[in-house]
Design an enzyme around this catalytic site. Structure first.
Site, mmCIF file in Angstrom:
data_model
loop_
_atom_site.group_PDB
_atom_site.id
_atom_site.type_symbol
_atom_site.label_atom_id
_atom_site.label_comp_id
_atom_site.label_asym_id
_atom_site.label_seq_id
_atom_site.Cartn_x
_atom_site.Cartn_y
_atom_site.Cartn_z
ATOM 1 N N GLU A 131 0.853 -1.196 0.000
ATOM 2 C CA GLU A 131 0.000 0.000 0.000
ATOM 3 C C GLU A 131 0.882 1.236 0.000
ATOM 4 O OE1 GLU A 131 -2.108 -0.042 3.719
ATOM 5 O OE2 GLU A 131 -2.471 -2.189 3.602
ATOM 6 N N LYS A 133 2.458 4.496 1.285
ATOM 7 C CA LYS A 133 2.610 5.020 2.643
ATOM 8 C C LYS A 133 2.271 6.507 2.593
ATOM 9 C CE LYS A 133 5.894 5.100 6.498
ATOM 10 N NZ LYS A 133 5.477 6.401 6.971
ATOM 11 N N ASP A 135 1.831 10.252 3.571
ATOM 12 C CA ASP A 135 2.618 11.118 4.444
ATOM 13 C C ASP A 135 1.715 12.149 5.106
ATOM 14 O OD1 ASP A 135 4.714 12.221 5.723
ATOM 15 O OD2 ASP A 135 5.652 13.109 3.961
ATOM 16 N N TYR A 243 -6.427 2.302 6.685
ATOM 17 C CA TYR A 243 -5.546 1.185 6.326
ATOM 18 C C TYR A 243 -5.302 0.195 7.461
ATOM 19 C CZ TYR A 243 -2.256 4.531 8.359
ATOM 20 O OH TYR A 243 -1.653 5.439 9.181
ATOM 21 N N LYS A 331 10.764 2.932 2.177
ATOM 22 C CA LYS A 331 10.701 4.383 1.963
ATOM 23 C C LYS A 331 11.389 4.791 0.666
ATOM 24 C CE LYS A 331 10.459 6.872 5.567
ATOM 25 N NZ LYS A 331 10.143 7.195 6.924
ATOM 26 N N CYS A 436 30.674 28.882 24.750
ATOM 27 C CA CYS A 436 29.249 28.732 24.469
ATOM 28 C C CYS A 436 28.681 30.077 24.028
ATOM 29 C CB CYS A 436 28.543 28.252 25.730
ATOM 30 S SG CYS A 436 26.754 28.339 25.600
ATOM 31 N N CYS A 439 26.159 31.460 26.940
ATOM 32 C CA CYS A 439 26.528 31.903 28.287
ATOM 33 C C CYS A 439 28.015 32.231 28.427
ATOM 34 C CB CYS A 439 26.127 30.856 29.325
ATOM 35 S SG CYS A 439 27.141 29.374 29.276
ATOM 36 N N CYS A 460 28.845 22.857 26.114
ATOM 37 C CA CYS A 460 28.994 23.961 27.052
ATOM 38 C C CYS A 460 29.125 23.381 28.452
ATOM 39 C CB CYS A 460 27.756 24.846 26.958
ATOM 40 S SG CYS A 460 27.547 25.944 28.349
ATOM 41 N N CYS A 466 23.527 28.118 32.147
ATOM 42 C CA CYS A 466 23.485 28.518 30.742
ATOM 43 C C CYS A 466 22.028 28.688 30.313
ATOM 44 C CB CYS A 466 24.169 27.457 29.887
ATOM 45 S SG CYS A 466 23.980 27.745 28.132
HETATM 46 S S1 IVH Z 1 0.151 0.553 8.948
HETATM 47 C C1 IVH Z 1 1.025 -1.247 13.140
HETATM 48 N N1 IVH Z 1 -0.242 1.515 6.545
HETATM 49 O O1 IVH Z 1 3.179 5.391 8.674
HETATM 50 C C2 IVH Z 1 1.229 -0.553 11.840
HETATM 51 N N2 IVH Z 1 0.767 2.923 8.155
HETATM 52 O O2 IVH Z 1 5.829 5.020 9.806
HETATM 53 C C3 IVH Z 1 0.250 0.509 11.586
HETATM 54 N N3 IVH Z 1 1.230 5.186 7.373
HETATM 55 O O3 IVH Z 1 2.192 5.489 12.038
HETATM 56 C C4 IVH Z 1 0.577 1.340 10.433
HETATM 57 N N4 IVH Z 1 0.436 4.909 5.339
HETATM 58 O O4 IVH Z 1 0.894 6.937 10.334
HETATM 59 C C5 IVH Z 1 0.228 1.756 7.766
HETATM 60 N N5 IVH Z 1 -0.705 2.241 4.418
HETATM 61 C C6 IVH Z 1 -0.238 2.487 5.622
HETATM 62 C C7 IVH Z 1 0.295 3.740 5.985
HETATM 63 C C8 IVH Z 1 0.805 3.911 7.279
HETATM 64 C C9 IVH Z 1 0.982 5.763 6.182
HETATM 65 C C10 IVH Z 1 1.868 5.861 8.505
HETATM 66 C C11 IVH Z 1 1.195 5.663 9.845
HETATM 67 C C12 IVH Z 1 2.239 5.024 10.714
HETATM 68 C C13 IVH Z 1 3.489 5.458 10.027
HETATM 69 C C14 IVH Z 1 4.658 4.548 10.378
#
Ligand code: IVH
Length: 810
Positions: A131, A133, A135, A243, A331, A436, A439, A460, A466
């Site tokens: 899936e 990910k 952001d 998800y 990633k 520093c 301070c 420091c 400080c």
């Molecule tokens: S599963 C126990 N699926 O990524 C695992 N997370 O880096 C639950 N995120 O905290 C997460 N897309 O906020 C899952 N398709 C996806 C996701 C996803 C984004 C985020 C989520 C998680 C973070 C972890």
């Protein structure tokens, strides 16, 4: 919303309560459907004007019949009363994070690891979902009987903020689940995010209003969701993808993909780019496909998440610390850009570290405007690593240089490299300050006694005198994973520190209303004087602020009061002792009941810490702890001696050279080793440091911290104000908490590793041998002597099936 107030309300006088209810329900359904078509299908079936008209009508009914407000599929929650601050919600099932990978090989390793753990043969298909990910920020939506009752942010994973009023304004989030078959209690988890287009719109409006711009869509989404005023959230077009799930009263489906299908059927948006694969190549190809589409998606993603599809297998796999064994975030690589380094400034961190920060000519890196980047430390700027190895082949970084900046996801951008061809002729090497900047105290690089190397970071020596450290330490103290003093925020700490009201943690607990108010008022007046020089504050807003001030201050004090009792691990982390992060703080809190016990342990360790000669030999390069201990046991082998087979001490020639370089000659080294042998740390030190969790580096840091009288006194003062509680432990509620379990014989339904992981997850200790202290023996076929031991000690013995039944109930 302004339009709603000026528009003539529809005439509702002829409506009876019952008619109003019926009409309200009908309108709600219609609006919810329009929302769905608009946000999910991108296919609105009515004009915006018509949509606004429906909403206004709904609001008018709610104004006339307030009982109806907040009910229905599309309640006008925008009008809901803003909460003073967010209440906390404890997640019934913690919200965890994901393990990361960047390289293809790491994905292959992940798949192999899963197979190994499950003892899953190579030729047996194993399905994974892939899936995008998203952001954004994660959100947990609790539905009861199909109706949204609570929405909570992730927070620290255990406890989040209650943002229900805000979630109710997000069109993508259904207030009622559609269709049938949802469990009575159903926590849906997913990501709140903003489209690129909506993000640009929000920033344009921020700019027009003279407000600060958001750095990226995720920050804007977070800022919009975590709003005290739901009307503001409502004005920001947040979106949502589901998800995952938390607490559910019945299982949703047998597979991750099945759950997503059901989510979609219930009206929850799910990402259309999710696929299922049984081969690593397919997963990687999908990852590359998504990476290629990334720029055209219209929203930010930062990778692909792979999950074992079969939920029964997910359960078997369980978790390693805070991440599931059954999932991995793959990633996208970092993004890069080139720009000019305009200045190098030094920030003083909370532990006194002098951190060089690059001031850059603003440049867009992966869609985000970057003007600050880290330069890590002094050596990094000079091009020399802590071990003397060159960094960037020894190229230093100077003001005026053209540099490469990279940014990967959340992390602070960093300066990666420098283009010497573009270096101005008149540039000069950067001179790192030895005082520093906050301070004026000396700033030094300590020798790490363990490695004998200079610490990479210059610090420091001003401690609590400080101002930079004082403020930073206090901010850390009240921060979320520390004392988590609600509403204290960063501004208050600065104000109170400047006013001299709070100089050390204990002072926070000695504030009174009057003095706090004086400081806040003084600050507000100074601020508004500043603003008057610039843009005028709207009168109404300023007045409202004054009215709310007393309340805010009372809340602040109430937040402080609420923390007079605090888990030991939080208190320890909050102190900001170098090397004591959350994990170490928890390890310590597990071992020591309270602060006095811990301090007594540290004192004992300090008294039996190794002597100077021992510390010195520990600092000799290339002599690791194992070699050191052997040298101390049996002395230095005589020069020229042939290594005798089986002899305990064998030095490589470089180790020998290192000893000679350090001590001058081999005789001096031998004499020093003899002295050091008599100065080895005692049992108390070893007991403290050698538990496999705390370690000597953290132990020495604790000893050093408490050896400073001002630190010891600050802790003593704090303990006059607060009481510590034992650490909160998730597993302590289970029947297995603290129990010792032994597995013997062959397990048929899970591997030994897996059984061990399950037991540990429930808070049990797994041991290899049976004694009177054993609580339970799980015996499979072929169990032998351990079974007899169990009988001898009268320990309960269960079969694997019984064990699984116990686990199910735990
Ligand atoms: S599963 C126990 N699926 O990524 C695992 N997370 O880096 C639950 N995120 O905290 C997460 N897309 O906020 C899952 N398709 C996806 C996701 C996803 C984004 C985020 C989520 C998680 C973070 C972890």
């Amino acid at each position: 919303m302004a339009a709603a107030q000026t528009d003539p309300s529809p005439d509702l006088s002829p409506l009876t309560a019952e008619e109003a209810r019926a009409e309200h329900a009908q309108l709600s359904e219609r609006i919810a459907e329009a929302d769905r078509l608009y946000h999910q299908e991108d296919a609105p079936d009515i004009s915006d004007a018509e949509y606004d008209r429906l909403r206004r009508h709904l609001e008018a009914i709610e104004a006339a019949f307030p009982d109806l407000a907040g009910t229905g599929a599309a309640s006008a929650a925008v009008g809901a009363k803003p909460s003073e601050k967010f209440a906390k919600v404890r997640h019934a099932v913690p919200m965890l994070s994901l393990g990361n990978a960047f390289a293809d090989e790491e994905v292959a390793e992940f798949v192999a690891r899963v197979r190994r753990f499950l003892a899953w043969p190579e030729d047996r298909p194993l399905a994974f979902t892939a899936e995008p990910k998203i952001d954004g920020l994660s959100l947990s939506l609790r539905y009861e009987k199909g109706r949204l009752v609570t929405a909570a942010t992730r927070g620290d994973g255990e406890e989040g903020e209650n943002v229900t009023a805000n979630a109710l304004t997000v069109h993508d989030i259904p207030q009622r689940l559609k269709g049938t078959g949802w469990p009575d209690t159903c926590e849906v988890r997913g990501e709140v995010y903003l489209s690129h287009e909506d993000f640009a719109g929000i920033n344009a409006r921020q700019e027009a209003a003279g407000k600060p711009l958001f750095a990226n869509p995720r920050n804007a989404a977070a800022g919009s969701l975590r709003q005290l005023d739901p009307a503001i959230t409502a004005s920001r077009p947040l979106r949502f993808f589901a998800y995952a799930w938390g607490e559910v009263s019945a299982s949703i489906a047998d597979t991750q993909s099945g759950v997503l299908e059901r989510f979609a059927a219930w009206g929850l948006p799910v990402n259309p780019r999710t696929r299922t694969f049984t081969d690593t190549e397919g997963m990687l190809a999908h990852y590359r496909g998504i990476a290629a589409e990334r720029a055209d998606l219209g929203y930010d993603i930062d990778g692909v998440v792979y999950k074992v599809d079969d939920i029964a297998l997910q359960k078997r796999l369980g978790f390693v610390s805070r991440s599931p064994r059954w999932a991995l975030a793959h990633k996208f690589a970092a993004e890069e850009a080139t720009t000019v380094l305009e200045d190098i400034v030094i920030n003083v961190g909370r532990t006194g570290s002098l951190n060089p920060l690059a001031k850059l000519r603003p440049v867009t890196v992966g869609g985000v405007v970057v003007s600050n980047a880290t330069l890590h430390n002094e050596g990094y700027v000079r091009g020399v690593g802590a071990d003397g190895e060159p960094i960037r082949e020894g190229r230093d970084i100077r003001v005026g240089d053209t540099v490469t900046v990279v940014r990967a996801g959340d992390v602070i951008p960093k300066v990666m490299d420098v283009n010497l061809a573009k270096r101005p002729a008149d540039s000069a090497p950067f001179v790192f300050p030895e005082r520093c900047p906050a301070c004026g105290s000396r700033a030094v690089r300590a020798v790490n006694p363990r490695t004998g190397k200079l610490d990479a970071v210059r610090r420091c020596t001003g401690g609590l005198i400080c101002p930079a450290q004082g403020v930073e330490r206090l901010k850390h103290f009240v921060s979320r994973n520390g004392f988590d003093i609600e509403g204290f925020g960063e501004t208050y700490i600065e104000v109170l520190f400047e006013a001299g009201l709070v100089r050390q943690p204990a002072d926070l607990f000695r504030l009174d209303f009057e003095r706090l108010k004086d400081a806040v008022v003084a600050r507000r007046e100074a601020l508004s004087a500043e603003r008057r020089a610039g843009a005028e504050l709207p009168k109404k807003a300023a007045k409202k602020k004054g009215d709310d001030e007393d309340k805010a201050i009372k809340n602040l004090l109430a937040g402080v009061e609420a923390r007079r009792s605090i888990p030991l691990n939080r208190l320890l982390f909050a102190l900001g002792i170098p090397q004591i992060g959350e994990a170490t703080a928890k390890a310590l809190a597990k071992r020591f009941a309270d602060m006095p016990a811990l301090i007594a342990g540290i004192d004992a360790a300090a008294r039996t810490q190794g002597g100077l000669d021992w510390i010195e030999v520990s600092a000799v390069p290339r002599i690791g702890p194992t070699t050191r201990d052997r040298l101390l046991d049996s002395g230095l082998p005589p020069e020229g001696a042939e290594p005798i087979p089986g002899e305990r001490v064998r030095l490589t020639s470089s180790q020998r050279d290192s000893l000679i370089a350090h001590y001058g000659d081999i005789d001096a080294a031998r004499a020093a080793l003899e002295r050091a042998a008599g100065q080895r740390p005692g049992d108390a030190y070893r007991a403290f440091a050698d538990d496999g969790e705390v370690g000597p580096v953290a132990t020495d840091a604790l000893i050093q911290f408490f050896a400073e009288p001002h630190n010891a006194s600050a802790v003593a003062e704090l303990l006059k104000e607060v009481r510590t509680e034992p650490m909160e432990r998730a597993a302590s509620a289970t029947a297995f908490a603290g129990k010792t379990v032994v597995f013997t014989g062959t397990l048929e339904q899970m591997t030994r590793n897996e059984a061990k992981a399950v037991a540990e997850r429930l808070g049990a200790k797994v041991s290899g041998s049976v004694s009177a202290k054993t609580d339970l023996v799980v015996a499979g076929p072929g169990a032998g002597s351990k079974l007899k031991d169990a009988e001898k000690h009268g320990v309960r013995v269960v079969s694997e099936a019984d064990w699984l039944a116990l686990v199910e109930r735990a």
